[in-house]
Scaffold this motif. Structure first.
Motif, mmCIF file in Angstrom:
data_model
loop_
_atom_site.group_PDB
_atom_site.id
_atom_site.type_symbol
_atom_site.label_atom_id
_atom_site.label_comp_id
_atom_site.label_asym_id
_atom_site.label_seq_id
_atom_site.Cartn_x
_atom_site.Cartn_y
_atom_site.Cartn_z
ATOM 1 N N GLN A 274 2.352 8.355 5.073
ATOM 2 C CA GLN A 274 1.607 7.292 4.394
ATOM 3 C C GLN A 274 0.105 7.548 4.423
ATOM 4 O O GLN A 274 -0.699 6.628 4.436
ATOM 5 C CB GLN A 274 1.913 5.941 5.049
ATOM 6 C CG GLN A 274 3.390 5.575 5.030
ATOM 7 C CD GLN A 274 3.618 4.172 5.561
ATOM 8 O OE1 GLN A 274 3.076 3.188 5.034
ATOM 9 N NE2 GLN A 274 4.425 4.062 6.609
ATOM 10 N N THR A 277 -2.661 5.719 2.309
ATOM 11 C CA THR A 277 -3.150 4.370 2.597
ATOM 12 C C THR A 277 -4.248 4.371 3.659
ATOM 13 O O THR A 277 -4.723 3.309 4.051
ATOM 14 C CB THR A 277 -2.006 3.466 3.069
ATOM 15 O OG1 THR A 277 -1.525 3.931 4.338
ATOM 16 C CG2 THR A 277 -0.857 3.463 2.066
ATOM 17 N N SER A 324 -4.182 -0.680 3.037
ATOM 18 C CA SER A 324 -3.234 -1.624 2.445
ATOM 19 C C SER A 324 -1.868 -1.606 3.102
ATOM 20 O O SER A 324 -0.922 -2.146 2.547
ATOM 21 C CB SER A 324 -3.083 -1.326 0.944
ATOM 22 O OG SER A 324 -2.657 0.017 0.755
ATOM 23 N N SER A 325 -1.756 -1.000 4.256
ATOM 24 C CA SER A 325 -0.460 -0.926 4.931
ATOM 25 C C SER A 325 -0.542 -1.642 6.276
ATOM 26 O O SER A 325 -1.079 -1.103 7.244
ATOM 27 C CB SER A 325 -0.043 0.535 5.147
ATOM 28 O OG SER A 325 1.174 0.606 5.862
#
Length: 466
Positions: A274, A277, A324-325
Motif C-alpha cells: 500500500q 497511500t 488515506s489508509s
C-alpha cells in the motif's frame, strides 16, 4: 433531533456530548454504556436590517457561556446546516439545544472570517442590539424550554473587497504561471499557516482573492503541492476600506531532496503493498525567519523512491505518514540517513545544495499499549480532557489515544523500543482550579505483544488546589 444529551462528557468532541468512546478488549462485551437524553430546547427569532426588511439566509451564531460570562465551549455547530440560517422571512428556529446560557449573534467580527465569493457581509450584532459581546443579552434555556422573539436588527450590509497581485520568481522577476498558493487571515506576531488554497495563477502569474472582509491577511507559496518547485515567506497585507492591488509575492525556486524509503518489521510487506497511500514530507525552519516554516511533500513510488521539490535551505525534519489508509496511520519513521550518517533529528540543507542520497527506514509495528486510569480521592471535573501520548526513544514524533468513558485507553501499531507514555490532563473551556500534573512512565514495547500501563491519579484536595 429534538433531544439533547443530559451529560456534559469530555469524552466527545461534539458540543452535544451525545457520544462515548469505548475501548474493547478481544472478546469482551461492554454493558452499561448508556447515553441519557432529555428534551431539547429552542431559540427562535427574526433578523431584520435597518429598514426593517428580513435578512435572508444569514447564519446565526450561538455560543454557550458560563455563569461568569466566559465562553465554556466553541461556537455551537448545528447538525443541520439549514437550521442555523434565516429563511425568506428572516426567521430562524434552532432546536435540540442543551440547557445552558447562550449568546446569539449574526454577522462576523472584523477580520474574523473569510467568505470567498460573497460581495457583502454584516458586522457582528448580538442579541441585545450591540456589537460588544460583553453587553449582549444572555438567553437562558432549561431542559425543553423555548426562548422566542430573540430578534436581532443588524446594521447596514458592508461590501467585501478584492486583493489582486502576481507571483514572480525572486531571482529574475519573471511571472510564475500555474503555481498554487496558500492564503488566509494573519495575526500580528503569530506564525502564518494560510488555511485556504488559492486557484493556480494565470499565464501572467496573477492571482485574485475575493470576498475579503477588513483585516490582515497573508499569502505564501508552499511546496506541499507536489507540482510546486518554489517556496516563499508570507506576504502580508491589510484590507481596510477598499480593494488591494499590485501585490507582488516573490517565490524562490527551492532545492530537491530525493532518496528511497525502505520498510522493516513484521508488517513490511503490508506497507509495501500500500505504498501509494504513503507520503514523505519535510518541514524546514530557517534561522532567518524561524516563525515561517515551509513544508514539502511527495508520494512514494512503488520502488520506494521519492523526490521532494521546493525545499528551502535550513534545518529539515523528515516524516513518513499515511494519507488515506486508516490501517496504516501508525506508520513510523525509525531513522533517516544521508550517506550512512544519521539525520533523524534534523537534516541541514545548505543553499545551492540538492540532496540525492537519503535513506528513510519506516515501520508499522504490531505492538500495543493497553492501559487504565484510576482516580482516587475524588472525581475529575467534567470539563477535563485526558490524552495519553507516546514517544519512542529517538523518534522525532509520537502518537497517542484519548481516554475512554470507562477509564481505558489503547495505543496500537507500535514498533519495538522504549517509550515514554504520558498522561496529559487539560481543561476544555474555563479552568476551575489546577488540573493534575502530567504523569510519565517509561516502558519497553515488543512487536506483536501487549505492554500494560496503568495510571493512578490522586484527586484528594490539598492546600492550594488538587
Amino acid at each position: 433531533p429534538t433531544l439533547a444529551a443530559a451529560e456534559q462528557s469530555p469524552f466527545s468532541g461534539s458540543f452535544y456530548r451525545s457520544s462515548k468512546t469505548v475501548v474493547l478488549e478481544s472478546g469482551e462485551d461492554a454493558g452499561d454504556v448508556d447515553i441519557k437524553l432529555v428534551p431539547g430546547s429552542v431559540i427562535t427569532g427574526r433578523v431584520t436590517d435597518v429598514d426593517g426588511k428580513p435578512v435572508i439566509e444569514e447564519r446565526i451564531n450561538l455560543q454557550i457561556i458560563d455563569q461568569t460570562g466566559n465562553p465554556s465551549n466553541p461556537s455551537v455547530g448545528m447538525w443541520n446546516y439549514q437550521m442555523n440560517q434565516t429563511d425568506d422571512r428572516g426567521i430562524y428556529r434552532i432546536y435540540g439545544l442543551a440547557a445552558g446560557r447562550y449568546r446569539v449573534s449574526v454577522g462576523s467580527t472584523e477580520g474574523g472570517f473569510m467568505m470567498t465569493g460573497d460581495r457583502t457581509y454584516y458586522p457582528v450584532t448580538f442579541y441585545g442590539n450591540t456589537s460588544d459581546a460583553a453587553k449582549a443579552t444572555v438567553v437562558e434555556l432549561q431542559d425543553g424550554s423555548e426562548a422566542a422573539n430573540i430578534d436581532i436588527r443588524v446594521g447596514r450590509a458592508t461590501s467585501t473587497f478584492v486583493a489582486t497581485g502576481r507571483i514572480v520568481d525572486a531571482e529574475n522577476g519573471q511571472p510564475i504561471p500555474g503555481i498554487r498558493f496558500m492564503y488566509g487571515p494573519a495575526r500580528e506576531n503569530q506564525a502564518f499557516y494560510g488555511g485556504f488554497v488559492g486557484l493556480p495563477t494565470n499565464a501572467r502569474g496573477e492571482f485574485r482573492l475575493e470576498g475579503l472582509e477588513p483585516g490582515r491577511y497573508g499569502v505564501s507559496v508552499s511546496a506541499s503541492f507536489e507540482s510546486s518547485a518554489h517556496y516563499s515567506d508570507p506576504l502580508f497585507f491589510e484590507i481596510a476600506d477598499g480593494d488591494v492591488t499590485n501585490l507582488e509575492l516573490k517565490a524562490t525556486r527551492g532545492l530537491t531532496l530525493s532518496g528511497v524509503v525502505v520498510f522493516e518489521g513484521s508488517r513490511a510487506k503490508e506497507l509495501l503493498q500500500q505504498v501509494g497511500t504513503l507520503r514523505v514530507s519535510a518541514s524546514v525552519s530557517s534561522p532567518a525567519s524561524p516563525r515561517n516554516q515551509t513544508s514539502s511533500s511527495a508520494s512514494i513510488a512503488p520502488d520506494g523512491g521519492f523526490q521532494l521539490s521546493g525545499v528551502r535551505p535550513g534545518k529539515a525534519r523528515l516524516y513518513v505518514a499515511a494519507v488515506s489508509s486508516p490501517a496504516l496511520r501508525g506508520v513510523t519513521m525509525l531513522r533517516a540517513e544521508r550517506g550512512g550518517v544519521d539525520v533523524t533529528q534534523g537534516l541541514e540543507v545548505l543553499a545551492g545544495e540538492s540532496i540525492t542520497d537519503l535513506r528513510i527506514v519506516a515501520s508499522l509495528g504490531s505492538g500495543t499499549i493497553p492501559g487504565t486510569v484510576r482516580f482516587v480521592g475524588g472525581e475529575p471535573p467534567p470539563n477535563v480532557r485526558f490524552f495519553i501520548s507516546t514517544r519512542r526513544e529517538g523518534a522525532p514524533q509520537g502518537g497517542g489515544s484519548m481516554l475512554d468513558a470507562r477509564g481505558r485507553f489503547l495505543i496500537s501499531s507500535l514498533t519495538s523500543g522504549a517509550y515514554d507514555v504520558t498522561l496529559n490532563m487539560n481543561f476544555i473551556g474555563p479552568a476551575r482550579g489546577r488540573p493534575p500534573r502530567p504523569q510519565t512512565q517509561t516502558v519497553t514495547v515488543t512487536d506483536g505483544a501487549e505492554t500494560q500501563v496503568d495510571f493512578i491519579v490522586d484527586l484528594t484536595p490539598k492546600e492550594g488546589g488538587p
